[in-house]
Design an enzyme around this catalytic site. Structure first.
Site, PDB file in Angstrom:
ATOM      1  N   LYS A 113       0.620  -1.058   0.184  1.00 14.98           N
ATOM      2  CA  LYS A 113       0.060  -0.020   0.027  1.00 14.98           C
ATOM      3  C   LYS A 113       0.933   1.169  -0.058  1.00 14.98           C
ATOM      4  O   LYS A 113       0.592   2.307  -0.316  1.00 14.98           O
ATOM      5  CB  LYS A 113      -1.000  -0.083   1.354  1.00 14.98           C
ATOM      6  N   LYS A 197      -4.770  -9.272  -6.419  1.00 18.30           N
ATOM      7  CA  LYS A 197      -6.225  -9.350  -5.850  1.00 18.30           C
ATOM      8  C   LYS A 197      -7.373  -8.320  -6.224  1.00 18.30           C
ATOM      9  O   LYS A 197      -6.735  -7.345  -6.500  1.00 18.30           O
ATOM     10  CB  LYS A 197      -6.181  -9.795  -4.153  1.00 18.30           C
ATOM     11  N   LYS A 200     -10.815  -2.899  -3.813  1.00 20.39           N
ATOM     12  CA  LYS A 200     -11.659  -1.513  -4.291  1.00 20.39           C
ATOM     13  C   LYS A 200     -11.096  -0.527  -4.645  1.00 20.39           C
ATOM     14  O   LYS A 200     -11.524   0.369  -5.567  1.00 20.39           O
ATOM     15  CB  LYS A 200     -12.151  -1.038  -2.620  1.00 20.39           C
TER      16      LYS A 200
HETATM   17  N1  AQP Z   1      -9.722 -10.105  -3.133  1.00 17.84           N
HETATM   18  C1  AQP Z   1     -10.144 -10.391  -2.144  1.00 17.84           C
HETATM   19  N2  AQP Z   1     -10.353 -12.062  -1.754  1.00 17.84           N
HETATM   20  C2  AQP Z   1     -10.798 -12.585  -0.899  1.00 17.84           C
HETATM   21  N3  AQP Z   1     -10.883 -11.834   0.340  1.00 17.84           N
HETATM   22  C3  AQP Z   1     -10.758 -10.268   0.195  1.00 17.84           C
HETATM   23  N4  AQP Z   1     -10.796  -9.371   1.101  1.00 17.84           N
HETATM   24  C4  AQP Z   1     -10.448  -8.022   0.665  1.00 17.84           C
HETATM   25  N5  AQP Z   1     -10.404  -8.436  -0.569  1.00 17.84           N
HETATM   26  C5  AQP Z   1     -10.528  -9.644  -1.058  1.00 17.84           C
HETATM   27  C6  AQP Z   1     -11.215  -9.804   2.611  1.00 17.84           C
HETATM   28  O1  AQP Z   1     -12.581  -8.849   3.078  1.00 17.84           O
HETATM   29  C7  AQP Z   1     -12.257  -8.199   4.011  1.00 17.84           C
HETATM   30  C8  AQP Z   1     -12.516  -6.911   4.437  1.00 17.84           C
HETATM   31  O2  AQP Z   1     -11.297  -6.328   3.800  1.00 17.84           O
HETATM   32  P1  AQP Z   1     -11.120  -4.915   3.781  1.00 17.84           P
HETATM   33  O3  AQP Z   1     -12.282  -3.986   2.681  1.00 17.84           O
HETATM   34  O4  AQP Z   1     -11.156  -4.122   5.310  1.00 17.84           O
HETATM   35  O5  AQP Z   1      -9.776  -4.327   3.189  1.00 17.84           O
HETATM   36  P2  AQP Z   1      -8.728  -4.689   2.116  1.00 17.84           P
HETATM   37  O6  AQP Z   1      -8.569  -6.120   2.230  1.00 17.84           O
HETATM   38  O7  AQP Z   1      -7.773  -3.812   1.989  1.00 17.84           O
HETATM   39  O8  AQP Z   1      -9.809  -4.796   0.899  1.00 17.84           O
HETATM   40  P3  AQP Z   1      -9.512  -4.073  -0.472  1.00 17.84           P
HETATM   41  O9  AQP Z   1     -10.574  -4.328  -1.305  1.00 17.84           O
HETATM   42  O10 AQP Z   1      -8.230  -4.445  -1.121  1.00 17.84           O
HETATM   43  O11 AQP Z   1      -9.592  -2.482  -0.284  1.00 17.84           O
HETATM   44  P4  AQP Z   1      -8.678  -1.392  -0.498  1.00 17.84           P
HETATM   45  O12 AQP Z   1      -8.411  -1.390  -2.069  1.00 17.84           O
HETATM   46  O13 AQP Z   1      -9.298  -0.200   0.115  1.00 17.84           O
HETATM   47  O14 AQP Z   1      -7.243  -1.768   0.233  1.00 17.84           O
HETATM   48  C9  AQP Z   1     -10.953  -8.723   4.571  1.00 17.84           C
HETATM   49  O15 AQP Z   1     -11.356  -9.977   5.589  1.00 17.84           O
HETATM   50  C10 AQP Z   1     -10.237  -9.296   3.493  1.00 17.84           C
HETATM   51  O16 AQP Z   1      -9.364 -10.186   3.840  1.00 17.84           O
END
Ligand code: AQP
Length: 336
Positions: A113, A197, A200
């Protein structure tokens, strides 16, 4: 022995997607009938990267709406936002003083990040895993349903719990948490790049299926999803190094709650358009009703506010009691 208690959180950082659903929220729903569950919108985590304050307020409500629309029962579970329970931040400070800088430097999510501009990342982003450990430990949670991307942070939470218990001579005070990671698909990958992965923050909306996407958009995104030129294989071994193919097959297995072998039996030897049509149908069937319900719930803001207020009250009762014990162990006292 600690009583089994589930805790997990989701950041209100924008559109929730199929990765959040299959990696975490679907599991939250399955667990609610078996255990005491605490589900949190982790808004303090969201601000480790700059957020627009108005959008953040909306995203908090939208995340709660997504929980409810996905099937979380607001009576059975404690559902609240992190900023409403100050004990999370108070324990996070204590954990900042227990965890070691070297531990933070090893966290791959920070490296991903922060990117190349590490010196310019917020301190919050670096110590994010300590706040995550506090979120879990303030409830003495024993199990944490998460996607595979969060496994390293949970290992850190275990190390922090062990060090606290050891440093303060209070064996077993904090439980050593167990991650609950979905077996069929631990990490949903981007539809544009099977090595990244689904996220968002990916600039391309075509890399993900959002919970609020309608049928036409889902059909288009799946049709355009990257694949390779070979037909679908019949065995798991042949999926090796075929990242995009493996991703679509795993999504199909996960959303239909069947094994990968069953998917390969059904589609082995066929071309991807057959799988993509069926995959679209399955996603539309499960995701569109959730998206519609989210949009409906967002019009009922006072209902959502009420759920958050009730959840915060229940969460605070547990967190405040535990914090009192933690302060006592550490030698701190609140004079009131
Ligand atoms: N691609 C993924 N596959 C499986 N699990 C996922 N999670 C997120 N992306 C995937 C799981 O969703 C839960 C909440 O995640 P989060 O939104 O708190 O944070 P993150 O993992 O940082 O999600 P994003 O979508 O990647 O957000 P951004 O882009 O803002 O960083 C967690 O249990 C995570 O494992």
């Amino acid at each position: 022995m600690h009583k089994k208690r589930i805790f997990s959180g989701v950041q209100p950082t924008g559109n929730l997607h199929l990765g959040n659903y299959l990696g975490a929220i679907k599991n939250f729903v399955d667990l609610q009938n078996k255990f005491e569950c605490i589900y949190c919108v982790v808004d303090l985590h969201a601000i480790t990267n700059r957020q627009n304050p108005e959008e953040l307020k909306t995203n908090i409500l939208e995340t709660i709406a997504s929980f409810i629309a996905s099937g979380l029962d607001v009576e059975k579970n404690i559902i609240f936002n992190q900023a409403s329970v100050a004990a999370h931040s108070e324990l996070a400070w204590i954990i900042n003083c227990v965890a070691r800088i070297g531990w933070m430097n090893r966290m791959t999510q920070f490296k991903e990040k922060a990117g190349l501009n590490k010196e310019n990342a917020s301190v919050g982003l670096l110590v994010y895993p300590n706040l995550m450990a506090a979120d879990i430990l303030i409830y003495k949670a024993t199990h944490v349903p998460v996607g595979e991307d969060q496994k390293q942070h949970l290992e850190l939470t275990r190390d922090i719990a062990k060090k606290f218990n050891n440093d303060f001579n209070c064996e077993s005070f904090f439980p050593i948490v167990e991650p609950l990671i979905p077996k069929k698909i631990s990490r949903v990958m981007s539809l544009r790049d099977g090595k990244k992965k689904m996220s968002k923050s990916d600039k391309s909306d075509y890399s993900r299926i959002n919970l609020k996407d309608d049928k036409d958009l889902i059909d288009q995104k799946i049709k355009k999803a990257k694949t390779d030129t070979a037909p679908i294989p019949s065995t798991v071994i042949e999926l090796k190094n075929r990242h995009e193919a493996a991703n679509l097959i795993s999504i199909y297995a996960s959303i239909n709650s069947i094994d990968i072998d069953q998917v390969l039996n059904e589609f082995g030897g066929k071309n991807f358009s057959t799988l993509k049509n069926k995959l679209s149908e399955s996603i539309v069937e499960q995701i569109c009703p959730i998206g519609k319900e989210v949009k409906k719930l967002l019009k009922e803001q006072s209902y959502l506010n009420d759920i958050l207020a009730k959840g915060a009250k229940k969460a605070s009762l547990i967190a405040t009691d535990n914090l009192k014990e933690i302060y006592e162990i550490v030698g701190l006292k609140k004079f009131t």
